[in-house]
Motif scaffolding. Sequence first.
Motif, PDB file in Angstrom:
ATOM      1  N   ARG A 157       9.666  55.943  29.073  1.00 42.29           N
ATOM      2  CA  ARG A 157      10.015  55.907  27.767  1.00 42.29           C
ATOM      3  C   ARG A 157      10.948  55.526  28.123  1.00 42.29           C
ATOM      4  O   ARG A 157      12.365  54.850  29.070  1.00 42.29           O
ATOM      5  CB  ARG A 157      10.530  57.112  27.369  1.00 42.29           C
ATOM      6  N   GLN A 158      12.192  54.579  26.937  1.00 40.02           N
ATOM      7  CA  GLN A 158      13.238  53.142  26.556  1.00 40.02           C
ATOM      8  C   GLN A 158      14.318  54.406  27.272  1.00 40.02           C
ATOM      9  O   GLN A 158      15.080  53.095  28.294  1.00 40.02           O
ATOM     10  CB  GLN A 158      13.503  53.382  25.221  1.00 40.02           C
ATOM     11  N   SER A 159      14.349  55.609  27.445  1.00 37.72           N
ATOM     12  CA  SER A 159      15.641  56.199  27.626  1.00 37.72           C
ATOM     13  C   SER A 159      16.075  55.857  29.324  1.00 37.72           C
ATOM     14  O   SER A 159      16.866  55.711  30.188  1.00 37.72           O
ATOM     15  CB  SER A 159      16.512  57.841  27.192  1.00 37.72           C
ATOM     16  N   THR A 160      13.891  56.013  29.676  1.00 41.76           N
ATOM     17  CA  THR A 160      14.177  55.687  31.292  1.00 41.76           C
ATOM     18  C   THR A 160      14.290  54.687  31.926  1.00 41.76           C
ATOM     19  O   THR A 160      15.284  54.752  33.010  1.00 41.76           O
ATOM     20  CB  THR A 160      12.728  56.355  31.853  1.00 41.76           C
ATOM     21  N   ILE A 161      13.878  53.604  30.873  1.00 44.94           N
ATOM     22  CA  ILE A 161      14.405  52.360  31.174  1.00 44.94           C
ATOM     23  C   ILE A 161      15.209  51.724  31.465  1.00 44.94           C
ATOM     24  O   ILE A 161      15.741  50.934  32.412  1.00 44.94           O
ATOM     25  CB  ILE A 161      13.045  51.487  30.472  1.00 44.94           C
ATOM     26  N   ASP A 162      16.139  52.471  30.883  1.00 41.41           N
ATOM     27  CA  ASP A 162      17.312  52.461  30.048  1.00 41.41           C
ATOM     28  C   ASP A 162      18.315  52.087  31.545  1.00 41.41           C
ATOM     29  O   ASP A 162      19.439  51.587  31.641  1.00 41.41           O
ATOM     30  CB  ASP A 162      18.311  52.791  29.219  1.00 41.41           C
ATOM     31  N   LEU A 163      18.008  53.362  31.995  1.00 37.69           N
ATOM     32  CA  LEU A 163      18.975  53.919  33.144  1.00 37.69           C
ATOM     33  C   LEU A 163      18.160  53.231  34.520  1.00 37.69           C
ATOM     34  O   LEU A 163      19.193  53.202  36.165  1.00 37.69           O
ATOM     35  CB  LEU A 163      18.161  55.862  34.364  1.00 37.69           C
ATOM     36  N   LEU A 164      16.720  52.375  34.561  1.00 34.06           N
ATOM     37  CA  LEU A 164      16.807  51.182  35.979  1.00 34.06           C
ATOM     38  C   LEU A 164      17.554  51.074  36.962  1.00 34.06           C
ATOM     39  O   LEU A 164      17.258  51.005  38.155  1.00 34.06           O
ATOM     40  CB  LEU A 164      15.161  50.946  35.054  1.00 34.06           C
ATOM     41  N   THR A 179      14.293  42.625  23.278  1.00 35.81           N
ATOM     42  CA  THR A 179      13.819  44.095  23.946  1.00 35.81           C
ATOM     43  C   THR A 179      12.736  43.947  25.352  1.00 35.81           C
ATOM     44  O   THR A 179      13.120  44.469  26.436  1.00 35.81           O
ATOM     45  CB  THR A 179      13.425  45.182  23.611  1.00 35.81           C
ATOM     46  N   ASN A 180      12.017  43.277  25.151  1.00 37.72           N
ATOM     47  CA  ASN A 180      10.841  43.628  25.183  1.00 37.72           C
ATOM     48  C   ASN A 180      10.530  42.715  26.797  1.00 37.72           C
ATOM     49  O   ASN A 180       9.968  43.106  28.265  1.00 37.72           O
ATOM     50  CB  ASN A 180       9.648  43.247  24.750  1.00 37.72           C
ATOM     51  N   LEU A 181      11.248  41.410  26.645  1.00 34.95           N
ATOM     52  CA  LEU A 181      11.754  40.903  27.935  1.00 34.95           C
ATOM     53  C   LEU A 181      12.043  42.042  29.038  1.00 34.95           C
ATOM     54  O   LEU A 181      12.101  41.977  30.122  1.00 34.95           O
ATOM     55  CB  LEU A 181      11.939  39.351  27.693  1.00 34.95           C
ATOM     56  N   SER A 182      13.615  41.920  28.173  1.00 40.87           N
ATOM     57  CA  SER A 182      14.502  43.014  28.950  1.00 40.87           C
ATOM     58  C   SER A 182      13.761  44.063  30.049  1.00 40.87           C
ATOM     59  O   SER A 182      14.029  44.207  30.955  1.00 40.87           O
ATOM     60  CB  SER A 182      15.533  43.557  28.415  1.00 40.87           C
ATOM     61  N   ASN A 183      12.979  44.536  29.151  1.00 39.75           N
ATOM     62  CA  ASN A 183      12.024  45.725  29.498  1.00 39.75           C
ATOM     63  C   ASN A 183      10.851  45.593  30.921  1.00 39.75           C
ATOM     64  O   ASN A 183      11.647  45.986  32.120  1.00 39.75           O
ATOM     65  CB  ASN A 183      11.527  47.200  28.678  1.00 39.75           C
ATOM     66  N   LYS A 184      10.566  44.589  30.307  1.00 39.06           N
ATOM     67  CA  LYS A 184       9.321  44.036  31.879  1.00 39.06           C
ATOM     68  C   LYS A 184      10.432  43.558  33.128  1.00 39.06           C
ATOM     69  O   LYS A 184      10.047  44.062  33.660  1.00 39.06           O
ATOM     70  CB  LYS A 184       8.718  42.662  30.911  1.00 39.06           C
ATOM     71  N   ASP A 185      11.568  43.254  32.971  1.00 40.19           N
ATOM     72  CA  ASP A 185      12.134  42.745  34.374  1.00 40.19           C
ATOM     73  C   ASP A 185      12.590  43.829  34.824  1.00 40.19           C
ATOM     74  O   ASP A 185      12.211  44.079  35.708  1.00 40.19           O
ATOM     75  CB  ASP A 185      13.557  41.913  34.172  1.00 40.19           C
ATOM     76  N   LYS A 186      13.385  44.409  33.849  1.00 37.76           N
ATOM     77  CA  LYS A 186      13.449  46.446  34.221  1.00 37.76           C
ATOM     78  C   LYS A 186      12.383  46.370  34.745  1.00 37.76           C
ATOM     79  O   LYS A 186      12.311  47.445  35.823  1.00 37.76           O
ATOM     80  CB  LYS A 186      14.437  47.136  33.879  1.00 37.76           C
ATOM     81  N   LEU A 187      11.610  46.414  34.686  1.00 33.82           N
ATOM     82  CA  LEU A 187       9.724  48.219  35.373  1.00 33.82           C
ATOM     83  C   LEU A 187       9.624  46.653  36.414  1.00 33.82           C
ATOM     84  O   LEU A 187       8.818  47.053  36.654  1.00 33.82           O
ATOM     85  CB  LEU A 187       9.297  47.307  34.092  1.00 33.82           C
ATOM     86  N   ALA A 188       9.763  45.748  36.465  1.00 32.14           N
ATOM     87  CA  ALA A 188       9.325  45.203  37.993  1.00 32.14           C
ATOM     88  C   ALA A 188       8.836  45.691  39.003  1.00 32.14           C
ATOM     89  O   ALA A 188       8.134  45.391  39.708  1.00 32.14           O
ATOM     90  CB  ALA A 188       9.858  43.146  37.647  1.00 32.14           C
ATOM     91  N   GLU A 236      18.155  61.984  28.186  1.00 35.66           N
ATOM     92  CA  GLU A 236      17.846  62.174  27.088  1.00 35.66           C
ATOM     93  C   GLU A 236      18.908  63.190  26.751  1.00 35.66           C
ATOM     94  O   GLU A 236      19.680  63.079  25.626  1.00 35.66           O
ATOM     95  CB  GLU A 236      16.658  61.845  26.073  1.00 35.66           C
ATOM     96  N   CYS A 237      19.489  63.763  28.124  1.00 37.09           N
ATOM     97  CA  CYS A 237      20.287  64.689  28.015  1.00 37.09           C
ATOM     98  C   CYS A 237      21.374  64.373  28.487  1.00 37.09           C
ATOM     99  O   CYS A 237      21.474  63.769  29.244  1.00 37.09           O
ATOM    100  CB  CYS A 237      19.795  65.835  29.286  1.00 37.09           C
TER     101      CYS A 237
END
Length: 157
Positions: free
Chosen positions: A41-48, A22-31, A80-81
């Motif tokens: 927040r994770q919910s924002t990361i999931d929408l990137l 999960t951390n690796l996936s988030n790191k890629d998305k946040l690049a 989250e809405c």
Amino acid sequence: MKKLGIIGAVVVVLFIAVILLTNLSNKDKLANNPYDTDNLRQSTIDLLDDENYQNIILPDALEDKIASGEPVVAYMFSPECPHCKKMTPSLMPIADEFGVQIDQLNILEYEQGWDDYNVEATPTLIYFNEGKEVNRIVGDYSNDTKVIYDFLGQVEK
């Protein structure tokens, strides 16, 4: 007892593996994220990488755009809405159809947006022109897209 210890160790290892992946996936998305921080927040990361959330605007940029006097359609949402999750996939294709830019402000990450724009609930869609609010709709209109069409039909281009 020994079997229970082995099963417990396997569960712990699997749990750690899930966290690392999960951390690796988030790191890629946040690049190359459109926010001014990687502390999201994770919910924002999931929408990137969601195609419906690609018009993110930062609070200062939205304020400047409104102050310029040009027509602005601002969409206040929270990842989250549940109502936003239904409304956004209906709203964005209609905006594309009209050729209207929707600037999306994530008020989960930028909570000052609640006060700055008198947002009482999400989703909130606000049309500004000449630096002033012209119209707003609040709530999920995914089942009544006529409201969305009427709202976007008034936007000057």
